[in-house]
Scaffold this motif. Structure first.
Motif, mmCIF file in Angstrom:
data_model
loop_
_atom_site.group_PDB
_atom_site.id
_atom_site.type_symbol
_atom_site.label_atom_id
_atom_site.label_comp_id
_atom_site.label_asym_id
_atom_site.label_seq_id
_atom_site.Cartn_x
_atom_site.Cartn_y
_atom_site.Cartn_z
ATOM 1 N N ALA A 78 0.832 -1.212 0.000
ATOM 2 C CA ALA A 78 0.000 0.000 0.000
ATOM 3 C C ALA A 78 0.863 1.257 0.000
ATOM 4 C CB ALA A 78 -0.929 0.001 1.205
ATOM 5 N N GLY A 79 1.962 1.229 0.754
ATOM 6 C CA GLY A 79 2.821 2.399 0.849
ATOM 7 C C GLY A 79 3.500 2.743 -0.461
ATOM 8 N N GLU A 80 4.017 1.742 -1.141
ATOM 9 C CA GLU A 80 4.679 1.975 -2.420
ATOM 10 C C GLU A 80 3.698 2.498 -3.464
ATOM 11 O OE1 GLU A 80 6.441 -1.775 -3.243
ATOM 12 O OE2 GLU A 80 8.162 -1.456 -1.906
ATOM 13 N N GLU A 81 2.498 1.921 -3.475
ATOM 14 C CA GLU A 81 1.476 2.361 -4.437
ATOM 15 C C GLU A 81 1.055 3.805 -4.168
ATOM 16 O OE1 GLU A 81 -3.071 1.183 -5.830
ATOM 17 O OE2 GLU A 81 -1.890 -0.246 -4.646
ATOM 18 N N PHE A 82 0.874 4.123 -2.898
ATOM 19 C CA PHE A 82 0.446 5.472 -2.548
ATOM 20 C C PHE A 82 1.527 6.496 -2.863
ATOM 21 C CE2 PHE A 82 -0.207 8.756 0.886
ATOM 22 C CZ PHE A 82 -1.276 9.390 0.259
ATOM 23 N N ALA A 83 2.772 6.198 -2.523
ATOM 24 C CA ALA A 83 3.876 7.121 -2.805
ATOM 25 C C ALA A 83 3.999 7.382 -4.301
ATOM 26 C CB ALA A 83 5.179 6.574 -2.245
ATOM 27 N N GLU A 84 3.780 6.351 -5.094
ATOM 28 C CA GLU A 84 3.827 6.510 -6.550
ATOM 29 C C GLU A 84 2.716 7.444 -7.020
ATOM 30 O OE1 GLU A 84 3.724 3.741 -10.597
ATOM 31 O OE2 GLU A 84 4.110 2.822 -8.642
#
Length: 248
Positions: A42-48
């Motif tokens: 979730a964190g990687e997707e959101f940061a992107e």
């Protein structure tokens, strides 16, 4: 001009919920933001989604090594840290007599120890920039308690105490530390069928007769993070639509 131009911010628990709301607003206001969370997917997707001024760093907020790693990676990506929002937290609904010690310890580690560790390890980075702002997210449970919130209340009162200590310890380094105490906020949890009835009953006790929208909390966090609050340190701001007044 954004209110956080040229600022580097770390927000814990930022992959979703209130942390994500803070991160979105910080990006809008010109900050570079590290989305710090245990949920890597979730964190990687959101940061992107946030774009080039955001990056994800996985962290167990109760781990000293993870905090050291987060500070190192943040400085490599964006430079010294100017803003820390200690937002990560968990809840538990058990009484003093029913809660087991392991559950209590976990609550304290994630909700309170994380605040100590975050401030401790971000402090040297903030000193490099000659200024800093730390926003610790407590809760109304850091002001008063209700039944069956033994561990949660303990952890949120601890956040309050840690904030006060850091105000005295960090002031000489031009680092401000403030705490906010949110009430009921509209999130995915409040929209669940099993919580809607409880929320409706709570609304009846709120003078403004509604729960908060996420951005209303984020706007307060933004104020403390920005230079607009440059002479405010040690503040304790309740943001609850007047609910605490109902409890005297």
């Amino acid at each position: 001009m954004g209110r956080l131009d040229n600022k580097v911010a770390v927000i814990t628990g930022a992959a979703g919920g209130m942390g994500a709301s803070h991160a979105e607003l910080f990006i809008e206001e010109g900050a570079k933001v590290v989305v710090a969370d245990f949920n890597a997917e979730a964190g990687e997707e959101f940061a992107e989604q946030l774009g080039e001024n955001a990056a994800f760093v996985k962290i167990d907020v109760s781990s000293e090594d993870d905090w050291k790693n987060l500070v190192t990676k943040t400085e490599e990506l964006f430079g010294p840290i100017n803003i820390l929002v200690n937002n990560a937290g968990i809840t538990n609904y058990e009484s003093v007599q029913d809660i087991d010690y392991e559950t209590y310890q976990k609550m304290m580690k994630i909700n309170a120890d994380s605040v100590l560790l975050g401030m401790k390890y971000v402090h040297p980075s903030m000193k490099k920039g000659d200024t800093g702002s730390i926003v610790n997210v407590s809760s109304l449970a850091g002001m008063f308690s209700l039944p069956n919130l033994a561990a949660y209340t303990s952890s949120k009162f601890a956040v309050r105490g840690l904030t006060k200590s850091a105000v005295l310890d960090f002031g000489k380094d031009n680092i401000r530390v403030n705490a906010i105490f949110p009430g009921v906020i509209r999130t995915a949890i409040t929209e669940q069928e099993d919580t809607k009835k409880a929320i409706a009953e709570m609304v009846n006790k709120i003078p403004l007769q509604r729960i908060a929208e996420p951005k209303e909390i984020s706007n307060l966090v933004l104020f403390f993070a920005s230079d607009e609050s440059s002479y405010i340190s040690g503040a304790e701001v309740v943001i609850d639509g007047g609910l605490t007044v109902s409890y005297g």
